[in-house]
Design a protein around this motif. Structure first.
Motif, PDB file in Angstrom:
ATOM      1  N   CYS A   1       0.633  -5.379  -6.959  1.00  0.00           N
ATOM      2  CA  CYS A   1       0.432  -4.727  -5.507  1.00  0.00           C
ATOM      3  C   CYS A   1      -0.454  -5.651  -4.559  1.00  0.00           C
ATOM      4  O   CYS A   1      -1.676  -5.572  -5.050  1.00  0.00           O
ATOM      5  CB  CYS A   1       0.276  -3.414  -5.385  1.00  0.00           C
TER       6      CYS A   1
ATOM      7  N   CYS B   1      -2.775  -2.313  -3.022  1.00  0.00           N
ATOM      8  CA  CYS B   1      -4.105  -1.678  -3.820  1.00  0.00           C
ATOM      9  C   CYS B   1      -4.388  -2.508  -5.169  1.00  0.00           C
ATOM     10  O   CYS B   1      -5.360  -2.213  -5.891  1.00  0.00           O
ATOM     11  CB  CYS B   1      -3.582  -0.390  -4.341  1.00  0.00           C
TER      12      CYS B   1
ATOM     13  N   CYS C   1       5.087   1.084  -4.442  1.00  0.00           N
ATOM     14  CA  CYS C   1       3.955   1.152  -5.436  1.00  0.00           C
ATOM     15  C   CYS C   1       3.550   2.556  -6.058  1.00  0.00           C
ATOM     16  O   CYS C   1       3.746   3.465  -4.977  1.00  0.00           O
ATOM     17  CB  CYS C   1       2.705   0.531  -4.846  1.00  0.00           C
TER      18      CYS C   1
ATOM     19  N   CYS D   1      -0.165   3.231  -4.349  1.00  0.00           N
ATOM     20  CA  CYS D   1      -0.719   3.483  -2.974  1.00  0.00           C
ATOM     21  C   CYS D   1       0.657   3.939  -2.236  1.00  0.00           C
ATOM     22  O   CYS D   1       0.401   4.189  -1.259  1.00  0.00           O
ATOM     23  CB  CYS D   1      -1.240   2.266  -2.498  1.00  0.00           C
TER      24      CYS D   1
ATOM     25  N   THR E   1       5.246  -3.763  -1.574  1.00  0.00           N
ATOM     26  CA  THR E   1       4.162  -4.633  -1.555  1.00  0.00           C
ATOM     27  C   THR E   1       3.756  -5.038  -3.042  1.00  0.00           C
ATOM     28  O   THR E   1       2.796  -5.859  -3.216  1.00  0.00           O
ATOM     29  CB  THR E   1       2.799  -3.601  -1.310  1.00  0.00           C
TER      30      THR E   1
HETATM   31 ZN   LIG Z   1      -0.177  -0.266  -4.280  1.00  0.00          ZN
END
Ligand SMILES: [Zn+2]
Length: 401
Positions: free
Chosen positions: A369, A372, A383, A386, A391
């Motif tokens: 990711c 994060c 994700c 987060c 991402t």
């Molecule tokens: Zn993340």
């Protein structure tokens, strides 16, 4: 041990309580000079609470402070902070009782009341009681005139609807604020992809296509929508169109080229266009020299021209962009070459190298990711850590692509 945040809030509670008590006692002393000295008037409870705190009995300390700290404009922030801390410690039920206790006070101003409602909605969400959180947030959205509170309520409601997988409702909430909050276009595009997947599972491909096109209108770089559209084209036998779609991914998000390679291979090979596939891979390699592309070319050449030609090609390409995955594949080719040349068993040094690359690849993470840092073997569009969309991407570099 007490955590620092909790200790800080409790000490604030003591200071506020002590200060208020002192003020009241001084006032009383001025009005009635014959009354008892200030120190005797101050509540003993603060010292009892302090004692609990010093003896590391946080629950008893908190309960004492909550009971003695009267709710008013001076102390309400401390009560709210205590509730938040309970929630952060995983004791959302206690946070609920603190925040509900605050809401029962009619004398609190509207702004504070709304702030508490938001906290209570967060408590219910932490407890998984989504219907109560949703009711609170909807009421807040109907009645509040504070833009910040309304935005916070919408964010929470969206988070809640996402967890419930209520994509249509989430889109309805987000639609009016997309202009002011362009960052919300990306999650909205993914919700449309989710809706498209639901439609595909119910064989409503036309509707799915409409959702995906809308997703690309919201976020022109939505790789997931492009991949799904390419799949739909392939299902309809439109391989050329599928390839055109997949080619867009190079411009949308170069790091996702490895993600689309299996679909690209499928599109070319279903129309028996191996030469086209090879040319396309070479073209991609010029744009992004990723290991997956080199391995795909190696497999193609291996099947068609034999293992030694594949070794030459992969070896040359890897010289410019070395990677662990590429080296592992090259060792596989060398082992295969030795087998084909009639050797009884592959060279032990080669097998030892293969053992090492296997062990290193076993611990390798393929995706990460970008927000994060969560490592993930499989590609996930949202994700799980987060909760951001789009991402998680393939890792590029010696250990990745
Ligand atoms: Zn993340």
């Amino acid at each position: 041990m007490l955590d620092t945040a909790l200790l800080g809030v409790l000490l604030t509670a003591i200071a506020i309580g002590y200060g208020l008590g002192y003020r009241q006692a001084t006032r009383r002393r001025q009005q009635h000079p014959s009354s008892a000295p200030t120190s005797q008037v101050l509540s003993r409870d603060y010292f009892v609470g302090l004692n609990y705190l010093l003896n590391e009995q946080p629950d008893e300390a908190i309960n004492t402070f909550i009971n003695v700290l009267a709710v008013n404009s001076d102390t309400v922030d401390t009560h709210i902070a205590l509730g938040k801390l309970f929630r952060a410690r995983g004791e959302a039920d206690k946070a609920v009782s603190i925040h509900q206790n605050l809401l029962a006070r009619p004398e609190l101003p509207q702004h504070t009341n709304e702030q508490i409602q938001l906290e209570l909605a967060r408590d219910f969400m932490a407890l998984g009681v989504h219907d109560r959180a949703q009711r609170l947030l909807n009421t807040l959205l109907e009645n509040s005139t504070d833009d910040n509170h309304r935005y916070a309520a919408k964010q929470l409601l969206i988070d809640l609807l996402e967890r419930e997988k209520a994509w249509r409702d989430a889109l309805e909430v987000i639609q009016p604020i997309l202009k002011q909050r362009p960052a919300m276009r990306r999650p909205a595009a993914h919700w449309l992809c989710e809706l498209a997947l639901e439609e595909i599972s119910e064989a409503s491909r036309a509707l799915a296509k409409r959702h995906l096109k809308k997703a690309l209108q919201l976020d022109e770089n939505c790789v997931r929508a492009t991949l799904l559209l390419a799949d739909l084209e392939m299902d309809n036998g439109h391989y050329g169109r599928a390839i055109e779609r997949l080619d867009c991914i190079v411009h949308q998000e170069t790091t996702h080229i490895p993600t689309m390679l299996p679909a690209l291979k499928r599109a070319y090979l279903r129309q028996d266009d191996e030469a086209g596939y090879e040319a396309h891979l070479f073209r991609l390699l010029e744009q992004a020299p990723y290991t997956s592309i080199i391995i795909a070319l190696g497999e193609l050449v291996h099947q068609r021209d034999g293992v030694d030609k594949a070794i030459t090609l992969v070896g040359e390409r890897l010289r410019a962009v070395p990677s662990l995955g590429g080296l592992d594949y090259l060792i596989d080719l060398y082992i295969e070459s030795q087998r084909q040349s009639g050797k009884e068993a592959p060279d032990t040094r080669l097998l030892l190298l293969k053992h090492h690359t296997d062990a290193l690849l076993l611990n390798r993470t393929r995706h990460r990711c970008q927000r994060c840092g969560l490592a993930s073997d499989a590609l996930q569009w949202q994700c799980p850590s987060c909760r951001y969309w789009g991402t998680i991407k393939p890792i590029i570099g010696v250990e990745g692509e």
